[in-house]
Design a protein around this motif. Structure first.
Motif, PDB file in Angstrom:
ATOM      1  N   ILE A 249      35.752  64.115  22.854  1.00  0.00           N
ATOM      2  CA  ILE A 249      36.728  64.397  21.805  1.00  0.00           C
ATOM      3  C   ILE A 249      37.144  63.075  21.171  1.00  0.00           C
ATOM      4  CG2 ILE A 249      38.995  65.350  21.256  1.00  0.00           C
ATOM      5  CD1 ILE A 249      36.973  67.460  22.046  1.00  0.00           C
ATOM      6  N   ILE A 250      36.994  62.965  19.854  1.00  0.00           N
ATOM      7  CA  ILE A 250      37.336  61.728  19.159  1.00  0.00           C
ATOM      8  C   ILE A 250      38.841  61.617  18.940  1.00  0.00           C
ATOM      9  CG2 ILE A 250      36.960  60.369  17.065  1.00  0.00           C
ATOM     10  CD1 ILE A 250      34.278  61.805  16.751  1.00  0.00           C
ATOM     11  N   GLY A 251      39.483  62.730  18.610  1.00  0.00           N
ATOM     12  CA  GLY A 251      40.922  62.716  18.345  1.00  0.00           C
ATOM     13  C   GLY A 251      41.370  64.059  17.811  1.00  0.00           C
ATOM     14  N   ARG A 252      42.580  64.073  17.263  1.00  0.00           N
ATOM     15  CA  ARG A 252      43.138  65.289  16.661  1.00  0.00           C
ATOM     16  C   ARG A 252      43.495  64.988  15.201  1.00  0.00           C
ATOM     17  NH1 ARG A 252      45.622  69.272  20.472  1.00  0.00           N
ATOM     18  NH2 ARG A 252      45.177  68.579  22.594  1.00  0.00           N
ATOM     19  N   ILE A 253      42.865  65.705  14.311  1.00  0.00           N
ATOM     20  CA  ILE A 253      43.090  65.454  12.884  1.00  0.00           C
ATOM     21  C   ILE A 253      44.556  65.658  12.509  1.00  0.00           C
ATOM     22  CG2 ILE A 253      42.569  66.288  10.556  1.00  0.00           C
ATOM     23  CD1 ILE A 253      39.753  66.915  11.522  1.00  0.00           C
ATOM     24  N   TRP A 254      45.161  66.735  12.994  1.00  0.00           N
ATOM     25  CA  TRP A 254      46.509  67.068  12.550  1.00  0.00           C
ATOM     26  C   TRP A 254      47.586  66.159  13.145  1.00  0.00           C
ATOM     27  CZ3 TRP A 254      44.783  69.144   8.699  1.00  0.00           C
ATOM     28  CH2 TRP A 254      43.835  70.170   8.710  1.00  0.00           C
ATOM     29  N   ASN A 255      47.241  65.394  14.167  1.00  0.00           N
ATOM     30  CA  ASN A 255      48.194  64.449  14.735  1.00  0.00           C
ATOM     31  C   ASN A 255      48.107  63.067  14.107  1.00  0.00           C
ATOM     32  OD1 ASN A 255      49.008  66.460  16.439  1.00  0.00           O
ATOM     33  ND2 ASN A 255      48.082  65.611  18.280  1.00  0.00           N
TER      34      ASN A 255
ATOM     35  N   LEU B  92      36.676  65.859   2.158  1.00  0.00           N
ATOM     36  CA  LEU B  92      36.185  64.549   2.579  1.00  0.00           C
ATOM     37  C   LEU B  92      37.218  63.474   2.265  1.00  0.00           C
ATOM     38  CD1 LEU B  92      34.041  62.643   3.645  1.00  0.00           C
ATOM     39  CD2 LEU B  92      32.943  62.695   1.381  1.00  0.00           C
ATOM     40  N   MET B  93      37.855  63.566   1.108  1.00  0.00           N
ATOM     41  CA  MET B  93      38.900  62.609   0.768  1.00  0.00           C
ATOM     42  C   MET B  93      40.031  62.650   1.788  1.00  0.00           C
ATOM     43  SD  MET B  93      39.144  63.098  -3.386  1.00  0.00           S
ATOM     44  CE  MET B  93      40.639  62.089  -3.456  1.00  0.00           C
ATOM     45  N   MET B  94      40.403  63.851   2.222  1.00  0.00           N
ATOM     46  CA  MET B  94      41.454  63.979   3.219  1.00  0.00           C
ATOM     47  C   MET B  94      41.061  63.327   4.530  1.00  0.00           C
ATOM     48  SD  MET B  94      42.540  65.771   6.128  1.00  0.00           S
ATOM     49  CE  MET B  94      41.612  67.299   6.194  1.00  0.00           C
ATOM     50  N   LEU B  95      39.824  63.577   4.973  1.00  0.00           N
ATOM     51  CA  LEU B  95      39.364  62.983   6.229  1.00  0.00           C
ATOM     52  C   LEU B  95      39.412  61.460   6.162  1.00  0.00           C
ATOM     53  CD1 LEU B  95      36.293  65.241   7.156  1.00  0.00           C
ATOM     54  CD2 LEU B  95      38.615  65.345   8.075  1.00  0.00           C
ATOM     55  N   LYS B  96      38.986  60.908   5.051  1.00  0.00           N
ATOM     56  CA  LYS B  96      39.009  59.450   4.898  1.00  0.00           C
ATOM     57  C   LYS B  96      40.434  58.918   4.862  1.00  0.00           C
ATOM     58  CE  LYS B  96      34.526  58.930   2.580  1.00  0.00           C
ATOM     59  NZ  LYS B  96      33.829  58.505   1.337  1.00  0.00           N
TER      60      LYS B  96
ATOM     61  N   ARG C 180      49.711  60.447   8.199  1.00  0.00           N
ATOM     62  CA  ARG C 180      49.434  60.834   6.809  1.00  0.00           C
ATOM     63  C   ARG C 180      48.675  62.150   6.694  1.00  0.00           C
ATOM     64  NH1 ARG C 180      46.973  56.163   3.278  1.00  0.00           N
ATOM     65  NH2 ARG C 180      47.906  57.440   1.635  1.00  0.00           N
ATOM     66  N   ALA C 181      48.433  62.863   7.792  1.00  0.00           N
ATOM     67  CA  ALA C 181      47.670  64.109   7.704  1.00  0.00           C
ATOM     68  C   ALA C 181      48.392  65.127   6.826  1.00  0.00           C
ATOM     69  CB  ALA C 181      47.411  64.679   9.088  1.00  0.00           C
ATOM     70  N   ARG C 182      49.673  65.357   7.114  1.00  0.00           N
ATOM     71  CA  ARG C 182      50.428  66.332   6.320  1.00  0.00           C
ATOM     72  C   ARG C 182      50.556  65.874   4.871  1.00  0.00           C
ATOM     73  NH1 ARG C 182      53.939  70.445   7.707  1.00  0.00           N
ATOM     74  NH2 ARG C 182      53.910  69.793   9.903  1.00  0.00           N
ATOM     75  N   PHE C 183      50.822  64.585   4.680  1.00  0.00           N
ATOM     76  CA  PHE C 183      50.959  64.039   3.325  1.00  0.00           C
ATOM     77  C   PHE C 183      49.654  64.185   2.551  1.00  0.00           C
ATOM     78  CE2 PHE C 183      50.207  60.351   0.560  1.00  0.00           C
ATOM     79  CZ  PHE C 183      51.229  60.528  -0.374  1.00  0.00           C
ATOM     80  N   SER C 184      48.527  63.862   3.190  1.00  0.00           N
ATOM     81  CA  SER C 184      47.230  63.941   2.525  1.00  0.00           C
ATOM     82  C   SER C 184      46.909  65.365   2.093  1.00  0.00           C
ATOM     83  CB  SER C 184      46.130  63.418   3.450  1.00  0.00           C
ATOM     84  OG  SER C 184      46.378  62.072   3.819  1.00  0.00           O
TER      85      SER C 184
ATOM     86  N   VAL D   1      42.995  60.022   6.429  1.00  0.00           N
ATOM     87  CA  VAL D   1      43.630  60.032   7.756  1.00  0.00           C
ATOM     88  C   VAL D   1      42.836  59.216   8.771  1.00  0.00           C
ATOM     89  CG1 VAL D   1      44.694  62.266   7.315  1.00  0.00           C
ATOM     90  CG2 VAL D   1      42.488  62.170   8.505  1.00  0.00           C
ATOM     91  N   GLY D   2      41.749  58.586   8.320  1.00  0.00           N
ATOM     92  CA  GLY D   2      41.038  57.670   9.199  1.00  0.00           C
ATOM     93  C   GLY D   2      39.895  58.251   9.995  1.00  0.00           C
ATOM     94  N   VAL D   3      39.377  59.397   9.583  1.00  0.00           N
ATOM     95  CA  VAL D   3      38.208  59.953  10.256  1.00  0.00           C
ATOM     96  C   VAL D   3      36.959  59.273   9.690  1.00  0.00           C
ATOM     97  CG1 VAL D   3      36.827  62.020  10.659  1.00  0.00           C
ATOM     98  CG2 VAL D   3      39.322  62.158  10.668  1.00  0.00           C
TER      99      VAL D   3
END
Length: 261
Positions: free
Chosen positions: A230-236, A198-202, A239-243, A204-206
């Motif tokens: 489709i809302i978006g792509r998490i991995w794109n 959940l912290m990761m999702l937050k 900060r996704a990789r950094f998180s 990256v802006g989900v």
């Protein structure tokens, strides 16, 4: 002989000498360099190892242990040669012994000691798992959960540790809600996620307000259950990789979707 019979028949070496001595000749102590049988854990000094293990057709096994399954506690040492063997064996022979130790059928994992989504694997399922484009790393006997839609993989009761190839028909068909012991009331592909996820999702802006249930594909596309948008792509996301690195969560092996199986 079945896997269970072979496992039950595996011998355990009986020590006759003092602690740390070579099992056959009873010489040496705990500081003396020795080679260990990967089945019965018998220890051999440099003078006894070739006589005890012969040509090592299945790696470092005593002659009576050839054909038997290894002790799982020794699996991490397979293919890792010792300084003793480097001295005793020529380069080509050493490479063959290490190769045979890792690849011979008798030394492979028991399929039925690996559970995926609460179901033991068959030999075909284990082979599929180990030969997929992105297999689990350092696979050991145990209970695992597998999200077949996104490819997330982890030990039962824990957060995901890897993203492997998705859409494999292995183990039970459905993942249970509490597979990773989540306590957030937010779900991804029917699994309640952990606080770390959940912290990761937050980060990256989900948007997770209202305790949503998401569907997430292998390439990171996500949408809320019951919605066709489709809302978006998490991995794109930025900060996704950094998180994921900061929170010790897995990131896909490639930036694009993994190969579907």
């Amino acid at each position: 002989m079945s896997d269970e019979d072979s496992l039950a028949a595996a011998p355990r070496a009986e020590r006759r000498g003092k602690r740390g001595s070579c099992y056959p000749c009873l010489m040496g102590n705990r500081f003396t360099e020795k080679e260990v049988c990967v089945v019965c854990d018998a220890k051999y000094c440099s003078s006894c190892v070739r006589r005890a293990m012969g040509s090592m057709p299945e790696g470092r096994k005593c002659l009576p242990c050839i054909g038997l399954k290894i002790s799982e506690s020794n699996r991490k040492s397979l293919g890792k040669c010792s300084k003793m063997l480097k001295r005793l064996l020529a380069g080509s022979e050493l490479r063959k012994v290490m190769h045979d130790e890792v690849t011979c059928k008798a030394n492979q994992l028991y399929a039925r000691l690996i559970y995926v989504n609460g179901w033991p694997l068959s030999e075909n399922e284990l082979d599929k798992l180990q030969t997929c484009p992105n297999p689990p790393k350092k696979l050991k006997p145990g209970d695992y959960w597998y999200d077949k839609v996104s490819g997330h993989w982890g030990k039962v009761g824990e957060k995901p540790c890897q993203i492997i190839s998705p859409h494999m028909n292995i183990g039970a068909s459905a993942i249970i809600e509490q597979a990773s012991n989540g306590d957030t009331e937010i779900f991804i592909n029917n699994r309640e996620i952990t606080k770390t996820e959940l912290m990761m999702l937050k980060m990256v802006g989900v948007h997770c307000e209202g305790k949503p249930h998401f569907w997430v594909d292998a390439d990171g596309r996500y949408q809320e259950e019951g919605q066709n948008r489709i809302i978006g792509r998490i991995w794109n996301k930025k900060r996704a990789r950094f998180s994921c690195a900061v929170l010790s969560l897995p990131f896909p092996p490639t930036s694009s979707a993994e190969t579907h199986i």
